[in-house]
Design an enzyme around this catalytic site. Structure first.
Site, PDB file in Angstrom:
ATOM      1  N   GLY A   1      24.057  40.094 -69.404  1.00  0.00           N
ATOM      2  CA  GLY A   1      23.677  39.196 -70.489  1.00  0.00           C
ATOM      3  C   GLY A   1      23.458  39.879 -71.820  1.00  0.00           C
TER       4      GLY A   1
ATOM      5  N   TYR B   1      29.986  28.740 -77.654  1.00  0.00           N
ATOM      6  CA  TYR B   1      31.227  29.513 -77.704  1.00  0.00           C
ATOM      7  C   TYR B   1      32.414  28.558 -77.772  1.00  0.00           C
ATOM      8  CZ  TYR B   1      34.525  33.284 -76.489  1.00  0.00           C
ATOM      9  OH  TYR B   1      35.546  34.191 -76.493  1.00  0.00           O
TER      10      TYR B   1
ATOM     11  N   ASP C   1      37.961  42.022 -74.034  1.00  0.00           N
ATOM     12  CA  ASP C   1      37.092  42.732 -73.100  1.00  0.00           C
ATOM     13  C   ASP C   1      37.902  43.443 -72.025  1.00  0.00           C
ATOM     14  OD1 ASP C   1      35.134  41.601 -74.620  1.00  0.00           O
ATOM     15  OD2 ASP C   1      34.513  40.128 -73.128  1.00  0.00           O
TER      16      ASP C   1
ATOM     17  N   GLU D   1      34.959  40.181 -84.197  1.00  0.00           N
ATOM     18  CA  GLU D   1      34.308  39.249 -83.280  1.00  0.00           C
ATOM     19  C   GLU D   1      34.933  37.861 -83.366  1.00  0.00           C
ATOM     20  OE1 GLU D   1      32.745  40.522 -80.610  1.00  0.00           O
ATOM     21  OE2 GLU D   1      31.467  41.525 -82.060  1.00  0.00           O
TER      22      GLU D   1
END
Length: 390
Positions: A130, A232, A180, A41
């Site tokens: 979301g 972020y 992604d 991550e």
């Protein structure tokens, strides 16, 4: 969708609805999956390693080219207002709502020197919004795959990864990496995508949960997040600062053994951010090795360690995610962690098949006892990447 037949049936229904809405049949239906990140991550924009997989929830787009520059966009769910735009008048910051994702792809194609005519598009997606499962990238990858074919652009999957990243970064305004898109465009059934974000090289790693007597549960906490928010961006800025202070191109170049020296070069917060990235890269490499040599039943401790690092060092978890992870572990999951950009979204829990219902019930009960919104809990399996649906 867990098989080709239902996916095809849903695509055919979308094509029929497109024709009823726009008055002509689409030129085709293209689909792209959402993704779950198994581990790795915030390592992607640090030129590190990630291990996502494409899931069986997809965004489907029925598309028909027009003979003018008008784009008409419609969704089957959520905000169902018709959006109209001109391909000749697209610019960052001029588009809102979900339309910024397909139109961002159009803009990025134009930036790449590809002429894009007008088109009509009807979107149907079952990727939860979301939830940290990359619903926006699924839309972008479906649209990119469709327009790549319809315009004859001839872009490779690797080129479409960078193109959709450019759309996200420069048009949507979200400073995301390439994980992604890579999972959505390059995924394969029964495999995770081991991606080196420095050179875009991909290795497909077997990740067959059912064969190992496991299911991967996604626990959508219903806490919505946004990649375009300050949290972020501030984490990314801290990583860039850490790399600069340590004299490296990216945190990918910092080894676990270097962390002792790093603590003397960085303030406490930046050091924790750096430590997460460095140890998370190492956990990805360990997970790939374990999957290739021992199988998915042995990766639980690595998932647990990843969550602790995101909670304590990167500080991107939230009480709902921690509750989901802790409860799942106590009631049978062999490993659990939050997944996605953080600040909400979903957790994953790798769970023996025989304990699935127990984990589901315990998490639902824990959320009710805490007065929280009921979570949505479902299973996902590694799926194929973006493609035209016959």
């Amino acid at each position: 969708m867990t098989s080709t037949a239902p996916s095809n049936a849903r695509a055919h229904e979308l094509a029929d609805r497109f024709e009823a809405t726009f008055g002509a049949a689409p030129h085709g239906v293209w689909a792209a999956p959402g993704r779950v990140n198994l581990i790795g991550e915030h390592t992607d924009y640090n030129e590190g390693f990630v291990l996502p997989f494409a899931i069986d929830n997809r965004a489907r787009t029925a598309v028909r080219l027009r003979d003018d520059s008008t784009v008409r966009l419609l969704s089957t769910s959520g905000d169902q207002r018709l959006v109209e735009a001109a391909t000749t008048a697209l610019a960052p910051g001029t588009v809102t709502r979900w339309a910024k994702y397909p139109l961002g792809v159009v803009w990025a194609l134009q930036q790449h020197g590809i002429e894009v005519p007008g088109f009509d598009l009807l979107l149907d997606s079952d990727v939860p919004l979301g939830a940290g499962l990359s619903s926006s990238h699924a839309i972008e990858c479906a649209v990119a795959t469709a327009l790549n074919e319809l315009t004859g652009a001839g872009l490779s999957a690797e080129e479409m990864v960078l193109l959709t990243q450019h759309a996200e970064n420069a048009f949507v305004g979200a400073p995301t990496g390439i994980m992604d898109q890579s999972a959505s465009l390059r995924g394969a059934t029964g495999h995770a995508v081991f991606l080196d974000c420095r050179d875009q090289s991909v290795e497909l790693v077997p990740f067959q949960t059912l064969e190992a007597g496991l299911v991967l549960l996604v626990i959508d906490t219903k806490v919505e997040h946004s990649h375009a928010d300050g949290g972020y961006a501030s984490r990314r800025a801290a990583c860039e600062l850490g790399a600069e202070r340590m004299g490296v191109k990216a945190l990918r170049d910092v080894a676990v053994a270097d962390l002792q020296n790093a603590s003397g070069l960085l303030d406490a917060t930046t050091f924790r951010r750096v430590r997460h990235i460095v140890t998370e890269n190492d956990r990805v490499l360990q997970t790939v090795d374990v999957l290739q040599t021992r199988g998915p039943a042995h990766i639980g401790p690595l998932l647990d360690a990843s969550h602790a690092s995101m909670r304590d060092d990167f500080e991107i978890s939230c009480p709902e995610l921690d509750l989901a992870v802790d409860t799942a572990r106590i009631h049978g999951a062999i490993g659990a962690r939050m997944t996605g950009g953080g600040f909400g979204g979903s957790a994953i829990a790798l769970t023996p098949v025989q304990d699935e219902q127990q984990v589901r019930d315990a998490v639902t009960r824990a959320f009710a006892d805490a007065g929280l919104t009921r979570p949505d809990i479902f299973t996902v399996t590694p799926s194929a990447g973006a493609a035209r649906i016959p």
